[in-house]
Scaffold this active site. Structure first.
Site, short mmCIF file in Angstrom:
data_model
loop_
_atom_site.label_atom_id
_atom_site.label_comp_id
_atom_site.label_asym_id
_atom_site.label_seq_id
_atom_site.Cartn_x
_atom_site.Cartn_y
_atom_site.Cartn_z
N ASP A 18 0.80 -1.22 0.00
CA ASP A 18 0.00 0.00 0.00
C ASP A 18 0.84 1.27 0.00
O ASP A 18 1.78 1.41 0.76
CB ASP A 18 -0.86 -0.01 1.27
CG ASP A 18 -1.80 1.18 1.35
OD1 ASP A 18 -2.75 1.23 0.56
OD2 ASP A 18 -1.55 2.06 2.19
N THR A 19 0.46 2.20 -0.88
CA THR A 19 0.99 3.55 -0.79
C THR A 19 -0.04 4.50 -1.40
O THR A 19 -0.88 4.07 -2.20
CB THR A 19 2.38 3.68 -1.47
OG1 THR A 19 2.93 4.95 -1.12
CG2 THR A 19 2.30 3.56 -2.97
N GLY B 250 -8.89 4.30 -4.98
CA GLY B 250 -9.37 5.48 -4.26
C GLY B 250 -8.23 6.44 -4.00
O GLY B 250 -7.26 6.07 -3.35
N VAL B 251 -8.35 7.64 -4.53
CA VAL B 251 -7.40 8.70 -4.18
C VAL B 251 -8.23 9.91 -3.78
O VAL B 251 -8.91 10.51 -4.61
CB VAL B 251 -6.44 9.03 -5.36
CG1 VAL B 251 -5.56 10.24 -5.00
CG2 VAL B 251 -5.56 7.82 -5.70
N GLY C 119 -11.34 9.63 1.12
CA GLY C 119 -11.35 9.25 2.54
C GLY C 119 -11.72 10.42 3.44
O GLY C 119 -11.43 11.58 3.15
N CYS D 85 -8.77 12.48 4.45
CA CYS D 85 -7.87 12.90 3.36
C CYS D 85 -7.95 14.40 3.12
O CYS D 85 -9.05 14.95 3.05
CB CYS D 85 -8.26 12.26 2.04
SG CYS D 85 -8.17 10.50 2.05
P1 XMP Z 1 -12.60 6.47 5.03
O1 XMP Z 1 -13.42 7.50 4.32
O2 XMP Z 1 -13.30 5.17 5.15
O3 XMP Z 1 -11.34 6.22 4.06
O4 XMP Z 1 -12.05 6.96 6.33
C1 XMP Z 1 -10.30 5.34 4.39
C2 XMP Z 1 -9.15 5.52 3.43
O5 XMP Z 1 -8.65 6.86 3.44
C3 XMP Z 1 -7.29 6.85 3.02
N1 XMP Z 1 -6.49 7.64 3.97
C4 XMP Z 1 -5.89 8.82 3.70
N2 XMP Z 1 -5.82 9.53 2.57
N3 XMP Z 1 -4.52 11.18 3.71
C5 XMP Z 1 -5.11 10.72 2.57
O6 XMP Z 1 -5.03 11.39 1.54
C6 XMP Z 1 -4.53 10.50 4.87
O7 XMP Z 1 -3.99 10.93 5.89
C7 XMP Z 1 -5.27 9.26 4.87
N4 XMP Z 1 -5.49 8.32 5.84
C8 XMP Z 1 -6.24 7.34 5.25
C9 XMP Z 1 -6.85 5.39 2.96
O8 XMP Z 1 -6.86 4.96 1.61
C10 XMP Z 1 -7.92 4.71 3.78
O9 XMP Z 1 -8.07 3.34 3.51
#
Ligand code: XMP
Length: 478
Positions: free
Chosen positions: A245-246, A295-296, A299, A302
């Site tokens: 994962d990245t 998904g980018v 979240g 995010c």
């Molecule tokens: P939800 O909406 O379910 O999404 O909380 C979970 C996904 O969000 C991503 N994720 C991040 N993306 N900055 C980001 O741009 C972050 O700090 C971050 N933390 C989580 C990740 O793909 C997760 O599975």
């Protein structure tokens, strides 16, 4: 899936779309199988996000017991990951993991872990000696400093594992004895706990298990360092699905990390991401992944889209990625932006085999961390993004201060957010009930008995913001 009317020219989010009912011969929600059929042991299409504030061993075990998969985060040190995987594998499958306290612990100690609600309980042990069981609901009227041992009164009853080989039998025994919660003992040794609701659930869900019948669990690694050594260590611990994962999965470093991991022929599904385009999917499948995480920016934690403008509305991202994955004989997990059961149904309609949920699961009893009380008395857990300054601090705290300061400049996530415990659905299992019942119903409206049939039969329409608003019930209490 097909659109009703014209195929829209622009990208769509889950809120932009809706499912159109079609002629169906599926009579009951129970005629529906939600198994993702993507090579993982999951029996429902839900995985928990590899975020430190979302997936710990306790949540992973509860999720697997009901057929989902927890993905332990790559930020856990390898030793901890190893221990967490082994811990999940050692948990009871038919019964719950008991939450154990000594008789001198107080009510205040308990409510940091389990609130005083229906359907949960604690087991009192004095060393190896079983003392009694207390349904946490009873603690609602007790003083915070009351000793648990003093609250026992007649609560020494327990169930013998040999008498309750099925959830149905446990439910009937408990109903007859008016027991809402009990410890489960085998030859006097504590082997689990069970609530009436838990017994009922075990008749409705099939657990996600490995070939030896132990609970299944996934774990993530990043793309840096010796990825082969990490992957081998996780396999040694018994991991069932490996996630590479990245944030920007369509990059050379990911492709080469993925090649190195797949060279090992680990014999378990390899998930890689995150990407949002067909070409991203093709490149990661070519490098060895069988499931692509999509998904980018959708979240809840995010800030990527606002910081960088990069990302893609999630429904369209999943739709394009899943079509490519299907061409390649691979699968897609839709990651992020899930707020309602409808979003899960829409992600599946777009072709995802499973849906990754982060923040929504974070504020549950089983999520990592202690329950805290805000000034108005409401319970919450803290959550943060994996690219936030808080996560960066935890990950890189050991760097020299110059390197660390440079990393902090590029954080892209919310550092701290209170995720309130939903008093109606405080447990991840309550959320699973709600989500799976909604999604099962979506399948019956589409006339689909399986995820594959739903992919085929779903009909999707595009709606205005007013159309979306119209669908909200009042009062809204999600
Ligand atoms: P939800 O909406 O379910 O999404 O909380 C979970 C996904 O969000 C991503 N994720 C991040 N993306 N900055 C980001 O741009 C972050 O700090 C971050 N933390 C989580 C990740 O793909 C997760 O599975």
């Amino acid at each position: 899936m097909r659109f009703i009317g014209e195929v829209p020219a622009h990208d769509l989010t889950y809120s932009d779309v809706f499912l159109v009912p079609s002629r169906s011969d599926v009579v009951s929600r129970l005629d529906v199988s939600l198994a993702p059929d993507d090579g993982t042991p999951a029996t429902i299409p839900l995985v928990s996000a590899n975020m430190n504030s979302v997936t710990g061993p306790r949540l992973a075990a509860s999720l697997a017991r009901r057929g989902g998969l927890g993905v332990l985060p790559q930020d856990m040190p390898l030793q901890e990951l190893d221990a967490a995987i082994r811990w999940v594998k050692n948990q009871p499958v038919l019964w719950d993991t008991p939450t154990v306290f000594g008789p001198n612990a107080t009510v205040a100690d308990v409510v940091e872990e389990i609130p005083a609600v229906e359907g949960h309980g604690v087991v009192l042990m004095d060393g190896d000696e079983y003392v009694g069981s207390i349904p946490t609901k009873r603690l609602a009227t007790a003083l915070p400093d009351a000793r648990l041992g003093d609250l026992l009164r007649g609560s020494q009853a327990s169930l013998d594992a040999e008498d309750i080989q099925t959830g149905r039998r446990a439910f009937d025994l408990m109903a007859d004895a008016s027991l809402s919660f009990s410890a489960v003992l085998r030859h006097g040794k504590l082997v689990g706990s069970v609530s009436q609701r838990g017994a009922l659930r075990s008749t409705l869900y099939a657990p996600a298990v490995d070939n030896d019948g132990r609970l299944a669990v996934a774990a993530a690694i990043g793309i840096n360092g010796d990825v082969q050594a990490k992957a081998k260590a996780l396999i040694g611990a018994g991991v069932d699905v490996l996630v590479v994962d990245t944030a920007h999965g369509h990059q050379e470093a990911m492709v080469s990390a993925l090649r190195r991991v797949s060279e090992l022929n680990l014999g378990i599904p390899i998930v890689a991401g995150n990407v949002v385009t067909a070409v991203g999917v093709a490149d990661l499948v070519d490098a060895g992944a069988s499931i692509i995480k999509v998904g980018v920016g959708p979240g809840a934690m995010c800030t990527t889209r606002m910081m960088t403008a990069v990302g893609r509305p999630q429904f369209s991202a999943v739709l394009e990625a899943a079509a490519e994955a299907a061409e390649q004989g691979a699968h897609v997990w839709a990651d992020g932006g899930i707020r309602y059961p409808r979003d899960v149904a829409l992600a599946l309609s777009a072709g995802a085999s499973s849906v990754m949920v982060g923040s929504w699961f974070a504020g549950t009893i089983e999520g990592p961390g202690r329950l805290r009380t805000d000034p108005s008395g409401k319970l919450y857990k803290e959550s943060w993004g994996m690219a936030s300054t808080k996560a960066v601090q935890e990950r890189f705290g050991r760097l020299d201060s110059y390197e660390f300061a440079r990393k902090m400049l590029f954080a892209e996530g919310i550092s701290s957010s209170k995720i309130y415990l939903d008093p109606e659905r405080p447990s991840i299992e309550d959320l699973l009930d709600m989500i799976t019942s909604g999604v099962r119903s979506s399948f019956t409206y589409a006339g689909a008995r399986s995820v594959a049939e739903f992919h085929e039969r779903a009909i999707v329409g595009v709606q205005s913001a007013a159309g979306y608003e119209e669908g909200k019930a009042l009062p809204v209490s999600w």
